[in-house]
Scaffold this motif. Structure first.
Motif, mmCIF file in Angstrom:
data_model
loop_
_atom_site.group_PDB
_atom_site.id
_atom_site.type_symbol
_atom_site.label_atom_id
_atom_site.label_comp_id
_atom_site.label_asym_id
_atom_site.label_seq_id
_atom_site.Cartn_x
_atom_site.Cartn_y
_atom_site.Cartn_z
ATOM 1 N N LYS A 314 0.977 -1.077 0.458
ATOM 2 C CA LYS A 314 0.104 -0.097 0.201
ATOM 3 C C LYS A 314 0.845 1.291 -0.005
ATOM 4 C CE LYS A 314 -3.967 -1.795 2.301
ATOM 5 N NZ LYS A 314 -4.857 -1.855 3.426
ATOM 6 N N VAL A 315 2.041 1.101 0.874
ATOM 7 C CA VAL A 315 2.916 2.186 0.285
ATOM 8 C C VAL A 315 3.167 2.368 -0.820
ATOM 9 C CG1 VAL A 315 5.262 3.130 1.304
ATOM 10 C CG2 VAL A 315 3.272 2.053 3.126
ATOM 11 N N VAL A 316 3.789 1.118 -1.483
ATOM 12 C CA VAL A 316 3.738 1.013 -2.339
ATOM 13 C C VAL A 316 3.007 2.196 -3.859
ATOM 14 C CG1 VAL A 316 5.684 0.561 -4.663
ATOM 15 C CG2 VAL A 316 5.896 -0.342 -3.217
ATOM 16 N N GLU A 317 1.963 1.697 -3.658
ATOM 17 C CA GLU A 317 1.005 2.778 -4.223
ATOM 18 C C GLU A 317 0.950 3.756 -3.837
ATOM 19 O OE1 GLU A 317 -2.882 0.510 -3.224
ATOM 20 O OE2 GLU A 317 -2.191 -1.571 -4.114
ATOM 21 N N GLU A 318 1.030 4.515 -2.476
ATOM 22 C CA GLU A 318 0.935 5.553 -2.241
ATOM 23 C C GLU A 318 1.373 6.185 -2.725
ATOM 24 O OE1 GLU A 318 0.011 9.495 -0.957
ATOM 25 O OE2 GLU A 318 -1.632 7.480 -1.288
ATOM 26 N N LEU A 319 3.360 5.788 -3.056
ATOM 27 C CA LEU A 319 4.482 6.365 -3.826
ATOM 28 C C LEU A 319 4.094 6.614 -5.108
ATOM 29 C CD1 LEU A 319 7.187 4.354 -2.264
ATOM 30 C CD2 LEU A 319 6.509 7.099 -2.003
ATOM 31 N N GLN A 320 3.613 6.122 -5.526
ATOM 32 C CA GLN A 320 2.643 6.070 -7.429
ATOM 33 C C GLN A 320 1.939 6.898 -7.825
ATOM 34 O OE1 GLN A 320 2.494 1.578 -8.414
ATOM 35 N NE2 GLN A 320 4.319 1.272 -8.528
ATOM 36 N N GLN A 321 1.064 6.926 -7.042
ATOM 37 C CA GLN A 321 0.440 8.297 -7.561
ATOM 38 C C GLN A 321 1.262 9.449 -6.806
ATOM 39 O OE1 GLN A 321 -3.077 7.921 -4.690
ATOM 40 N NE2 GLN A 321 -3.597 5.870 -6.192
ATOM 41 N N HIS A 322 2.297 9.246 -5.507
ATOM 42 C CA HIS A 322 2.716 10.968 -5.182
ATOM 43 C C HIS A 322 4.151 11.326 -6.316
ATOM 44 C CE1 HIS A 322 4.052 13.694 -2.626
ATOM 45 N NE2 HIS A 322 5.958 13.421 -1.715
ATOM 46 N N ILE A 323 4.890 10.276 -6.566
ATOM 47 C CA ILE A 323 5.583 10.646 -7.311
ATOM 48 C C ILE A 323 4.971 10.263 -9.302
ATOM 49 C CG2 ILE A 323 7.815 10.438 -8.447
ATOM 50 C CD1 ILE A 323 8.191 11.124 -5.554
ATOM 51 N N LYS A 324 5.026 12.016 -10.037
ATOM 52 C CA LYS A 324 4.660 11.807 -11.269
ATOM 53 C C LYS A 324 5.664 11.119 -12.153
ATOM 54 C CE LYS A 324 0.624 13.048 -9.555
ATOM 55 N NZ LYS A 324 -0.611 11.878 -9.069
ATOM 56 N N LEU A 325 4.621 10.510 -13.481
ATOM 57 C CA LEU A 325 5.931 9.538 -14.288
ATOM 58 C C LEU A 325 6.048 11.058 -15.037
ATOM 59 C CD1 LEU A 325 3.506 6.471 -15.363
ATOM 60 C CD2 LEU A 325 5.912 6.735 -14.609
ATOM 61 N N PRO A 326 7.241 10.794 -15.747
ATOM 62 C CA PRO A 326 7.554 11.888 -16.799
ATOM 63 C C PRO A 326 6.160 12.336 -18.040
ATOM 64 C CG PRO A 326 9.570 11.444 -16.233
ATOM 65 C CD PRO A 326 7.939 10.413 -16.029
ATOM 66 N N LYS A 327 6.674 13.010 -18.495
ATOM 67 C CA LYS A 327 5.183 13.217 -18.955
ATOM 68 C C LYS A 327 5.268 12.713 -20.997
ATOM 69 C CE LYS A 327 3.200 17.638 -17.621
ATOM 70 N NZ LYS A 327 2.410 19.235 -18.243
ATOM 71 N N ALA A 328 7.017 12.750 -21.169
ATOM 72 C CA ALA A 328 7.629 12.121 -22.376
ATOM 73 C C ALA A 328 7.729 10.626 -22.048
ATOM 74 C CB ALA A 328 9.372 13.207 -22.405
ATOM 75 N N VAL A 329 7.266 10.296 -20.836
ATOM 76 C CA VAL A 329 7.651 8.381 -20.308
ATOM 77 C C VAL A 329 6.397 8.241 -20.964
ATOM 78 C CG1 VAL A 329 7.963 6.377 -19.171
ATOM 79 C CG2 VAL A 329 8.876 8.952 -19.690
ATOM 80 N N LEU A 330 5.775 6.793 -21.740
ATOM 81 C CA LEU A 330 4.795 6.681 -22.086
ATOM 82 C C LEU A 330 4.252 4.503 -21.516
ATOM 83 C CD1 LEU A 330 4.430 6.683 -25.980
ATOM 84 C CD2 LEU A 330 3.684 8.101 -24.231
ATOM 85 N N VAL A 331 3.018 5.487 -20.821
ATOM 86 C CA VAL A 331 3.503 3.931 -19.459
ATOM 87 C C VAL A 331 2.858 2.462 -21.015
ATOM 88 C CG1 VAL A 331 1.685 2.864 -18.174
ATOM 89 C CG2 VAL A 331 2.548 5.269 -18.213
#
Length: 331
Positions: A314-331
């Motif tokens: 759950k901490v990792v889930e929160e981290l992924q919401q807190h640290i935004k992916l760079p706009k240049a990166v496509l998921v």
């Protein structure tokens, strides 16, 4: 290595999975994570309740590869010499001279299964540290190199904690991935019952050699990853630490965050995942998927988190919401 050699080498991976899946039904995610650990050159910790085929998975994996395999059953009375080996006094019949000869223990194999690793005291657990990190064993002042490739998979049960010894953080950090095995789906469980209670027998054949695994490990390191994703990985790992994060969630629930080894593990396993899927470039999906098995054993939550049932995942889930992916990166 030519392009044809690379494609021929990558073609071994689906064959390897097919051989394992002759015996192991379902558990696609677990199997992928085990293979990612193997390709990235690390070691894996498998956790699941009894009866989920943890030991069978490792044994089947060894049968599907042309490699030596040893199983060590960890018990409270297991000694370090039972793992590493010991010296015995021998005599040269020609000269009459006596000398000590080192007899290798079960750690000297390509694939080692440390079954129920938390059943043995820390002193014996620590015997694995040098082997896992340095790929060698030191006994009586002499260093012995382990065979290559060397791959250790350990298992433990999340229940029946009486008489167990939790792995210290230093040893947990040596495991590249912490792999959790869940219950099978209803259909998978029905297939398990059907295939294991009759007369059906399955033969697993080696699909890959040790030399090919070493080549794949080198190929993993050649998979490309963008500077934006490298920065994202660095930010994600640093954000797990209460003293360097801006997340109030982390400050409230995390006692200790992940070290630099976590970033290395996240990059290598993301590269291995990309290669396993036939890609030569890491995507954001690779990083975000691998963040859970990479970080869940490297984040130490505090008592408040335990009381509120806040798990490392759950901490990792929160981290992924807190640290935004760079706009240049496509998921």
């Amino acid at each position: 290595m030519t392009e044809q050699d690379i494609h021929q080498l990558l073609g071994k991976l689906p064959q390897l999975k097919q051989e394992i899946q002759k015996v192991i039904i379902g558990q696609e995610e677990v199997l992928d994570e085990v293979l990612i650990t193997l390709l990235a050159g690390g070691h894996g910790l498998l956790e699941g309740v009894p009866g989920l085929a943890k030991t069978l998975l490792v044994r089947t994996l060894s049968n599907a590869m042309d490699l030596s395999f040893r199983r060590i059953q960890f018990t409270p009375d297991l000694m370090p010499t039972d793992i590493l080996g010991t010296e015995v006094l021998e005599e040269d019949h020609a000269t009459g001279k006596r000398f000590f000869k080192f007899n290798e223990g079960p750690i000297f194999a390509n694939i080692v299964l440390a079954d129920e690793i938390n059943r043995t005291p820390p002193k014996t657990q620590a015997a694995l540290l040098e082997a896992m990190q340095e790929y060698e064993v030191t006994y009586a002042g002499t260093t012995y190199t382990l065979p290559k490739p060397f791959f250790l998979l350990a298992t433990q049960n999340p229940i029946e904690q009486a008489g167990t010894y939790p792995l210290p953080e230093a040893q947990l950090d040596r495991f590249l991935l912490y792999i959790k095995i869940k219950y099978p789906t209803e259909l998978e469980e029905l297939n398990i019952l059907t295939s294991t209670t009759g007369t059906r027998q399955v033969q697993v054949y080696p699909a890959i050699s040790g030399e090919e695994i070493l080549q794949l490990r080198q190929l993993v390191r050649e998979v490309s990853i963008s500077d934006d994703l490298l920065t994202y990985v660095n930010q994600l790992v640093r954000a797990t630490r209460p003293d360097t994060t801006s997340s109030e969630h982390i400050k409230s629930y995390v006692r200790w965050g992940a070290g630099p080894r976590a970033g290395q593990a996240l990059i290598l396993t993301s590269k291995a995942r990309a290669l396993l899927q036939g890609r030569f470039a890491v995507t954001a999906a690779d990083v975000q998927t691998m963040a859970f098995p990479v970080l869940r054993h490297r984040i130490l939550v505090n008592f408040t988190a335990e009381a509120e049932r806040i798990t490392p995942d759950k901490v990792v889930e929160e981290l992924q919401q807190h640290i935004k992916l760079p706009k240049a990166v496509l998921v």
